[in-house]
Design a protein around this motif. Sequence first.
Motif, mmCIF file in Angstrom:
data_model
loop_
_atom_site.group_PDB
_atom_site.id
_atom_site.type_symbol
_atom_site.label_atom_id
_atom_site.label_comp_id
_atom_site.label_asym_id
_atom_site.label_seq_id
_atom_site.Cartn_x
_atom_site.Cartn_y
_atom_site.Cartn_z
ATOM 1 N N LEU A 125 2.290 6.350 -4.638
ATOM 2 C CA LEU A 125 1.625 7.618 -4.920
ATOM 3 C C LEU A 125 2.533 8.811 -4.659
ATOM 4 N N SER A 126 2.371 9.864 -5.451
ATOM 5 C CA SER A 126 2.990 11.148 -5.119
ATOM 6 C C SER A 126 2.224 11.772 -3.965
ATOM 7 N N ASP A 127 2.779 12.814 -3.375
ATOM 8 C CA ASP A 127 2.168 13.419 -2.193
ATOM 9 C C ASP A 127 0.752 13.932 -2.444
ATOM 10 N N ASP A 128 0.513 14.479 -3.635
ATOM 11 C CA ASP A 128 -0.821 15.013 -3.914
ATOM 12 C C ASP A 128 -1.807 13.946 -4.363
ATOM 13 N N GLY A 129 -1.345 12.699 -4.461
ATOM 14 C CA GLY A 129 -2.214 11.607 -4.856
ATOM 15 C C GLY A 129 -2.553 11.584 -6.326
ATOM 16 N N ARG A 130 -1.887 12.422 -7.123
ATOM 17 C CA ARG A 130 -2.225 12.491 -8.546
ATOM 18 C C ARG A 130 -1.437 11.490 -9.381
ATOM 19 N N ALA A 147 0.837 -1.200 0.000
ATOM 20 C CA ALA A 147 0.000 0.000 0.000
ATOM 21 C C ALA A 147 0.870 1.246 0.000
ATOM 22 N N SER A 148 0.258 2.368 -0.385
ATOM 23 C CA SER A 148 0.919 3.672 -0.402
ATOM 24 C C SER A 148 -0.133 4.710 -0.053
ATOM 25 N N ALA A 164 -5.554 -0.714 -6.905
ATOM 26 C CA ALA A 164 -6.665 0.232 -6.807
ATOM 27 C C ALA A 164 -6.253 1.417 -5.946
ATOM 28 N N VAL A 165 -6.961 2.532 -6.122
ATOM 29 C CA VAL A 165 -6.740 3.731 -5.312
ATOM 30 C C VAL A 165 -8.061 4.137 -4.687
ATOM 31 N N ARG A 166 -8.068 4.240 -3.351
ATOM 32 C CA ARG A 166 -9.274 4.658 -2.638
ATOM 33 C C ARG A 166 -9.185 6.139 -2.286
ATOM 34 N N ASP A 167 -10.241 6.879 -2.609
ATOM 35 C CA ASP A 167 -10.391 8.268 -2.175
ATOM 36 C C ASP A 167 -11.207 8.233 -0.889
ATOM 37 N N LEU A 168 -10.559 8.469 0.250
ATOM 38 C CA LEU A 168 -11.252 8.352 1.524
ATOM 39 C C LEU A 168 -12.146 9.551 1.829
ATOM 40 N N ARG A 191 -5.540 11.318 2.195
ATOM 41 C CA ARG A 191 -6.818 11.170 1.503
ATOM 42 C C ARG A 191 -6.829 9.977 0.548
ATOM 43 N N TYR A 192 -5.739 9.779 -0.179
ATOM 44 C CA TYR A 192 -5.684 8.719 -1.186
ATOM 45 C C TYR A 192 -4.773 7.590 -0.712
ATOM 46 N N VAL A 193 -5.244 6.363 -0.877
ATOM 47 C CA VAL A 193 -4.449 5.191 -0.536
ATOM 48 C C VAL A 193 -4.505 4.211 -1.705
ATOM 49 N N SER A 194 -3.347 3.803 -2.185
ATOM 50 C CA SER A 194 -3.294 2.754 -3.204
ATOM 51 C C SER A 194 -2.981 1.433 -2.519
#
Length: 420
Positions: A222-227, A174-175, A200-204, A181-184
Motif C-alpha cells: 500500500l501507499s501511505d494514504d492507502g489509496r 501484509a502491508s 484483501a484490504v481492511r479499513d479499520l 487505517r488500511y491494512v492489506s
Amino acid sequence: MRAVFRSVMTAVAASACAVTLLASAGAAASPQEAQKAQKAHKSKEPSVRRVTQGANGPSGDASVSANGRYVVFESSADNLVPGDTNGAPDVFLHDLRTRRTVRAGLTADGGQAPYGGSSPVISADGRYVVFRSRDLIRGQEQTGYFRRDLGTGATDWVGGADDLYPGEGALVGASVSADGRYVSFTARQTRTGRPGHRTAVRDLATGGLTVLDSPYASEAHLSDDGRRLVYWESVPAPVSYPPSRVFVLDLRTGQSRRLDVAADGSTTTARSGHPAVSGNGRVAAFASWATDLVPGEDPNGARDDVFVADLRTGALRRLEAPAAEGHSTLPSLSGDGRYVVFGFTPPGVSWGTTHLYRTDLRSGRTTPVSRTADGTPAAATTGERPVDAHGRTVVFSSADGALAPGAPSPGGDVYVRTMR
C-alpha cells in the motif's frame, strides 16, 4: 571490492594533490585541520550497527518507520525483554534513539502473546504495528493479522486466511498505510491442485473489507494514504515457468493498470514480480526478466532486473546493476520515491543469496548497503518496509557477524545502516 579500493585510492590521490597545491600557495593545512578533514570524510561514510546485540536467538523480518526512528522485527530470542516465557518467536520494537527494545506483539490485555507473533510491519508514522498471531483478544479465537496501537495499547483484529479461503488458506504477507487505517493482506489457497492467491484490504475505521477480483493477486503493498496498491499476479506451482505480471490498483476508483509495459504499449511475456510502491504513491518498482521493456541492450540478458515506473507519466526505466551479470530483485522504495533498495545476486553465487544496494534515482548513484567494514558484500534480507522516508535509514537481517562490532547472535541479527 577492487572497485572500492580503486575509488579510495583515487580519493586519496586527489586529496594529496589538493594539499600540495595549497602548500605551494602558502596555505598548507595544519595537522589539526588535516585531522578534522579526515574525521569529516569518515563521517560521510555509511555506518552500521547491530540492533539485536546480545540476543540468544535469530532475528529478522525488520521494518522501519518513516522517520527512521523505530524498528520492528521478529525474534526467537527470549532475553531481549524481561518475562519472555511463551517459548515462541515474538514481535519487538526497538527505538534507535534511546536504544530501548520492548515487545510489541502483545494481547489486547497487554500480556505476552501465548503463541508469539511474526511477520511485523510498522506504519510510516510509527504508531501502529501489524503482525501475525493467534488468540490475542479475550473470547475470540482468531488466527491472522492484528494491529497494535503503540500509543494506546489497543490491539485490533485485521483479518485472516479464512476471510479469503475459508478452511483452506495460509497467510503470506501484509502491508499498512501510514496512519494504520488500511491494512492489506494476502492468503494462499492450500487444498487444490492449482492453488491461487487472493488479497484483501481492511479499513479499520469502518471495518469494511475489499477483496481484489484477481484470483492470483499476491505480494501487495500500500501507499501511505492507502489509496494505491501494487501487486504481483502469478499462477503458482505446480505450473512450470508460469506467467506473471505486476499491477497498480487505485482503491478509490477501482481502476488498475499493468506496469510491466513497454513505451510502445506492448506487454512482455517474461516473468515480472516483487512489486513495491513509494509512500507518496508516485513511484513503483518491480523485478522482471524482460529484455524488451525499455530501449537499448540489456547488459545481463534474460536475468532479473529492477525497473522503476513513474505512476504519473508512465515512464519506465531499468536500474543499472552493480555488475554486468547477476540478478537484481526484491526492490523497496523510500517514502519520497527517490531511493530504491534492492537485492543483487552476483554471478557464481547460489540463487537466493542477495547483497543489498541502494540507488539514488536522481543521481543514478548505487551504494552498497550490506557490506562489512572492509567492503566485503554480505548476504542479507529485508522485511516489508526496510527503508525510511528519505532513504537514509535501511534495516535488514543477516547471519554475517562481520557487519558490526561485537559478538553476533546465533542464527542472525537485525542491523541498521545509516546512509549519508
